[in-house]
Structure formats: C-alpha cells, structure tokens
Motif scaffolding. Structure first.
Motif, PDB file in Angstrom:
ATOM      1  N   MET A   1       0.926  -1.199   0.141  1.00 35.56           N
ATOM      2  CA  MET A   1       0.003   0.012   0.005  1.00 35.56           C
ATOM      3  C   MET A   1       0.818   1.172   0.040  1.00 35.56           C
ATOM      4  SD  MET A   1      -2.961   1.211   2.682  1.00 35.56           S
ATOM      5  CE  MET A   1      -3.838  -0.304   2.306  1.00 35.56           C
ATOM      6  N   SER A   2       0.342   2.131  -0.909  1.00 38.09           N
ATOM      7  CA  SER A   2       1.279   3.271  -0.889  1.00 38.09           C
ATOM      8  C   SER A   2       1.064   4.228   0.145  1.00 38.09           C
ATOM      9  CB  SER A   2       0.986   4.056  -2.322  1.00 38.09           C
ATOM     10  OG  SER A   2      -0.101   4.722  -2.519  1.00 38.09           O
ATOM     11  N   LEU A   3       2.087   5.376   0.488  1.00 36.82           N
ATOM     12  CA  LEU A   3       1.948   6.310   1.265  1.00 36.82           C
ATOM     13  C   LEU A   3       0.599   7.001   1.362  1.00 36.82           C
ATOM     14  CD1 LEU A   3       3.012   7.738   3.844  1.00 36.82           C
ATOM     15  CD2 LEU A   3       4.280   9.155   2.307  1.00 36.82           C
ATOM     16  N   LYS A   4       0.063   7.246  -0.060  1.00 39.48           N
ATOM     17  CA  LYS A   4      -0.859   8.200  -0.477  1.00 39.48           C
ATOM     18  C   LYS A   4      -2.483   7.065   0.112  1.00 39.48           C
ATOM     19  CE  LYS A   4      -1.228  10.511  -4.104  1.00 39.48           C
ATOM     20  NZ  LYS A   4      -1.332  11.012  -5.419  1.00 39.48           N
ATOM     21  N   LYS A   5      -2.256   5.939  -0.194  1.00 42.22           N
ATOM     22  CA  LYS A   5      -3.313   5.103   0.290  1.00 42.22           C
ATOM     23  C   LYS A   5      -3.466   5.146   1.854  1.00 42.22           C
ATOM     24  CE  LYS A   5      -3.843   2.383  -3.773  1.00 42.22           C
ATOM     25  NZ  LYS A   5      -3.575   0.931  -4.273  1.00 42.22           N
ATOM     26  N   HIS A   6      -2.331   4.945   2.514  1.00 42.82           N
ATOM     27  CA  HIS A   6      -2.165   5.023   3.911  1.00 42.82           C
ATOM     28  C   HIS A   6      -2.651   6.140   4.516  1.00 42.82           C
ATOM     29  CE1 HIS A   6       0.133   1.321   4.950  1.00 42.82           C
ATOM     30  NE2 HIS A   6       0.862   1.563   4.131  1.00 42.82           N
ATOM     31  N   LEU A   7      -2.214   7.262   4.056  1.00 41.42           N
ATOM     32  CA  LEU A   7      -2.994   8.616   4.511  1.00 41.42           C
ATOM     33  C   LEU A   7      -4.499   8.541   4.372  1.00 41.42           C
ATOM     34  CD1 LEU A   7      -0.092  11.102   3.480  1.00 41.42           C
ATOM     35  CD2 LEU A   7      -0.585  10.041   5.665  1.00 41.42           C
ATOM     36  N   ARG A   8      -5.099   8.027   3.066  1.00 42.35           N
ATOM     37  CA  ARG A   8      -6.291   8.060   2.838  1.00 42.35           C
ATOM     38  C   ARG A   8      -7.230   7.234   3.829  1.00 42.35           C
ATOM     39  NH1 ARG A   8      -6.335   5.993  -2.095  1.00 42.35           N
ATOM     40  NH2 ARG A   8      -5.747   7.921  -3.008  1.00 42.35           N
ATOM     41  N   VAL A   9      -6.533   6.236   4.252  1.00 42.73           N
ATOM     42  CA  VAL A   9      -7.145   5.273   5.254  1.00 42.73           C
ATOM     43  C   VAL A   9      -7.389   5.614   6.525  1.00 42.73           C
ATOM     44  CG1 VAL A   9      -7.110   2.962   6.365  1.00 42.73           C
ATOM     45  CG2 VAL A   9      -6.571   3.096   3.928  1.00 42.73           C
ATOM     46  N   LEU A  10      -6.066   6.415   6.895  1.00 39.79           N
ATOM     47  CA  LEU A  10      -6.000   7.046   8.162  1.00 39.79           C
ATOM     48  C   LEU A  10      -6.607   8.067   8.392  1.00 39.79           C
ATOM     49  CD1 LEU A  10      -2.016   6.944   8.838  1.00 39.79           C
ATOM     50  CD2 LEU A  10      -3.745   5.511   9.867  1.00 39.79           C
ATOM     51  N   ALA A  11      -7.223   8.901   7.341  1.00 39.88           N
ATOM     52  CA  ALA A  11      -8.166  10.114   7.407  1.00 39.88           C
ATOM     53  C   ALA A  11      -9.731   9.465   7.967  1.00 39.88           C
ATOM     54  CB  ALA A  11      -8.432  10.636   6.093  1.00 39.88           C
ATOM     55  N   LYS A  12     -10.006   8.080   7.871  1.00 41.90           N
ATOM     56  CA  LYS A  12     -11.069   7.821   8.281  1.00 41.90           C
ATOM     57  C   LYS A  12     -11.365   8.158   9.615  1.00 41.90           C
ATOM     58  CE  LYS A  12     -11.754   4.355   4.586  1.00 41.90           C
ATOM     59  NZ  LYS A  12     -11.848   2.969   4.178  1.00 41.90           N
ATOM     60  N   PRO A  13     -12.427   8.383  10.383  1.00 43.54           N
ATOM     61  CA  PRO A  13     -12.833   8.724  11.667  1.00 43.54           C
ATOM     62  C   PRO A  13     -12.107   7.456  12.520  1.00 43.54           C
ATOM     63  CG  PRO A  13     -14.422   9.247  10.680  1.00 43.54           C
ATOM     64  CD  PRO A  13     -13.643   8.539   9.512  1.00 43.54           C
ATOM     65  N   TYR A  14     -12.274   6.282  12.323  1.00 45.89           N
ATOM     66  CA  TYR A  14     -12.058   5.275  13.120  1.00 45.89           C
ATOM     67  C   TYR A  14     -10.750   5.234  13.426  1.00 45.89           C
ATOM     68  CZ  TYR A  14     -10.886   0.394  14.325  1.00 45.89           C
ATOM     69  OH  TYR A  14     -10.210  -0.817  15.218  1.00 45.89           O
ATOM     70  N   TYR A  15      -9.774   5.387  12.671  1.00 46.92           N
ATOM     71  CA  TYR A  15      -8.524   5.402  12.885  1.00 46.92           C
ATOM     72  C   TYR A  15      -7.922   6.636  13.898  1.00 46.92           C
ATOM     73  CZ  TYR A  15      -8.062   1.395   9.682  1.00 46.92           C
ATOM     74  OH  TYR A  15      -8.331   0.198   9.294  1.00 46.92           O
ATOM     75  N   TRP A  16      -8.249   7.970  13.147  1.00 40.61           N
ATOM     76  CA  TRP A  16      -7.785   9.114  13.968  1.00 40.61           C
ATOM     77  C   TRP A  16      -8.335   9.263  15.331  1.00 40.61           C
ATOM     78  CZ3 TRP A  16     -11.187  12.831  15.029  1.00 40.61           C
ATOM     79  CH2 TRP A  16     -11.923  12.908  14.595  1.00 40.61           C
ATOM     80  N   VAL A  17      -9.573   8.601  15.444  1.00 47.05           N
ATOM     81  CA  VAL A  17     -10.220   8.809  16.991  1.00 47.05           C
ATOM     82  C   VAL A  17      -9.393   7.807  17.788  1.00 47.05           C
ATOM     83  CG1 VAL A  17     -12.258   8.342  18.254  1.00 47.05           C
ATOM     84  CG2 VAL A  17     -12.438   9.653  16.250  1.00 47.05           C
ATOM     85  N   ASN A  18      -9.223   6.498  17.388  1.00 41.51           N
ATOM     86  CA  ASN A  18      -8.366   5.555  17.901  1.00 41.51           C
ATOM     87  C   ASN A  18      -7.176   5.944  18.375  1.00 41.51           C
ATOM     88  OD1 ASN A  18     -10.271   2.967  18.670  1.00 41.51           O
ATOM     89  ND2 ASN A  18     -10.618   3.492  16.776  1.00 41.51           N
TER      90      ASN A  18
END
Length: 278
Positions: A1-18
């Motif tokens: 998974m590229s860095l761009k895809k990682h950042l796109r996934v991390l932008a989802k509320p589940y990840y940054w809230v946790n």
C-alpha cells in the motif's frame, strides 16, 4: 500500500479517533494546560511520568510488538489495528492509576467509540463465493474438477483474518475466472471443516487464516504449512506473498489457455428432430 493510500485510510474517523485514544494519557501529561487542570492532585511532579507509569508504557510497547508479529501485521495500518485494543487497556490502567473515576470514564468512552465507530470493512470489488453450508462446500470442490479453487478458511473474530480480507478480495478481483475461483468458509461456524483440514480455530491458533489451493478436487498447496517435525511455518499474508506462494500468475495463464467449454445450445430444429426420433 502506497503512502497516499495509507493517509487516505488514516483519514477515516475510526483510525484518528482511536489514535487519539491511544495517546490520550501522554497528551494529557505533556500538554501543560491540560496537565495542570487534570492532575493537580499529584503535586509538583504532576506533569512527569513516574516509574510505574513508565513501566506500564514500556510493557505496552513490548506486547504490541509481539502480538503484531504473531498476527502477521506487515503494514502500518495493520500494526495500528492490532495495537488499538492493547493501547486502550493500558490507557485505562494509567487513568485509573491516577484516579479511579478517570479510568472508568475512559473505559466508557472506549465502549462508546467502539459502538459508534466500528472498524471500516473492505468495500472494493471482489469475486468470492461465501460458503454458508459445509456440505455445499464439499460438493462444490468436486462438482467440476476442471475448476481450481483457492479457499480461505477464516473466523470473523481473528485480527489476522480481518487484515487479510482486503488482500484476498483484491486478488479475487484480479485473477477470478470461470475455472479459477475464490471462496471463503468460516470455520468458526463449521468446526467440522476445520477438523477435516486440520486447522485449529482456537483463540491462540497461528493457523488463521489458512489458504488452500484445490485442483481436481484435491488439496495441492496451503499456507501456512507444517514442516516435517510438525512445526508451523510462519507466513505473512501480503498480496505479493500469496501471489508467489500459489503461483497465481501461472495458474491464471493456464486457466485462460484452457477455458471451460460450454455445451452449445440445441436449436429448435435439432430439438424437434431428437423428439421425433424418440
């Protein structure tokens, strides 16, 4: 998974809230305006980690590293997903260590977040047959021996199975053909299947997920494998590893070169002739 895809996934509320929950105690300790208000009962050293707090955090780091490796986490997203439960437990202990009410409040907050923000599931394209009956599963493997089946044996509660789900889905979308099919069966629901294929579905199992390639209705390859001395060989279920282990490129090429030939439909005139002859 590229860095761009990682950042796109991390932008989802589940990840940054946790992630915020995972570092909540450290943030509260290191941000002076918060620390002076929350930990004012601790005295002059309220914004410094004492020896007990340091031990808890160090132990947390060790647990996360060990468990992440055992679950086969090979990307940043997988490491985070595998670590969230342990960071929440550690933060609950740290908050309760300072004040029981803080610990209880943090625990209730984690429960609320878990109810409102479940972990995002894969929603991309896939060509997977989900077997809801173990008898149908066995019948399908032998119904047409021209079909190659790549089957994932999984449980819904195992983190490694959850992490592998998008990988298997993407592979199915890339390689699926009429004679090269992908399937999944939940051995938590059908333990008889787990027993037949010698797969442990216990909470401590290191065989989850297990992927088996069937050709001519028989098993020809599986991962993870067991060595001659009955030792389980660790396998990381990344896209490239699965593609290489099962030779998917060659299997796809062979399947394209040898398609399943469908019987030609009988036209009306031929059907009438056959009926007259009878």
């Amino acid at each position: 998974m590229s860095l761009k895809k990682h950042l796109r996934v991390l932008a989802k509320p589940y990840y940054w809230v946790n992630i915020l929950l995972a570092i909540s105690y450290l943030l509260a300790k290191k941000l002076i305006p918060i620390c002076t208000r929350v930990f004012k009962h601790r005295g002059d050293e309220m914004c410094e980690l004492d020896s007990r707090e340091t031990e808890i955090l160090f132990f947390l780091l060790i647990v996360i590293m060990i468990r992440s490796r055992k679950t086969g986490s090979v990307t940043m997203i997988n490491y985070l997903s595998a670590s969230f439960i342990y960071t929440k437990v550690a933060n609950t202990i740290l908050w309760a260590y300072n004040d029981f009410r803080f610990g209880l409040g943090f625990l209730l907050l984690c429960i609320l977040v878990g109810m409102l923000l479940p972990e995002p599931s894969y929603r991309g394209p896939e060509h997977i047959t989900y077997f809801r009956n173990h008898e149908i599963f066995e019948e399908e493997l032998t119904r047409d021996k021209r079909i190659n089946w790549l089957i994932c044996f999984y449980t819904v509660w195992n983190p490694s199975c959850v992490n592998f789900a998008p990988v298997f889905a993407e592979l199915s979308a890339e390689y699926s053909l009429e004679n090269l099919r992908f399937g999944k069966i939940d051995i938590g629901r059908f333990p008889i299947v787990a027993q037949k294929y010698h797969i442990s579905d216990s909470s401590f199992s290191r065989q989850l997920p297990t992927v088996i390639l069937f050709q001519n209705g028989k098993e020809v390859e599986r991962r993870p494998t067991v060595s001659a001395n009955s030792k389980l060989q660790k396998f990381f279920f990344s896209t490239d590893n699965v593609r290489a282990a099962f030779g998917l490129n060659n299997l796809y090429k062979q399947s394209v070169e040898n398609p399943i030939k469908q019987a030609k439909p009988i036209n009306a005139a031929a059907a009438a002739a056959i009926k007259k002859a009878q």
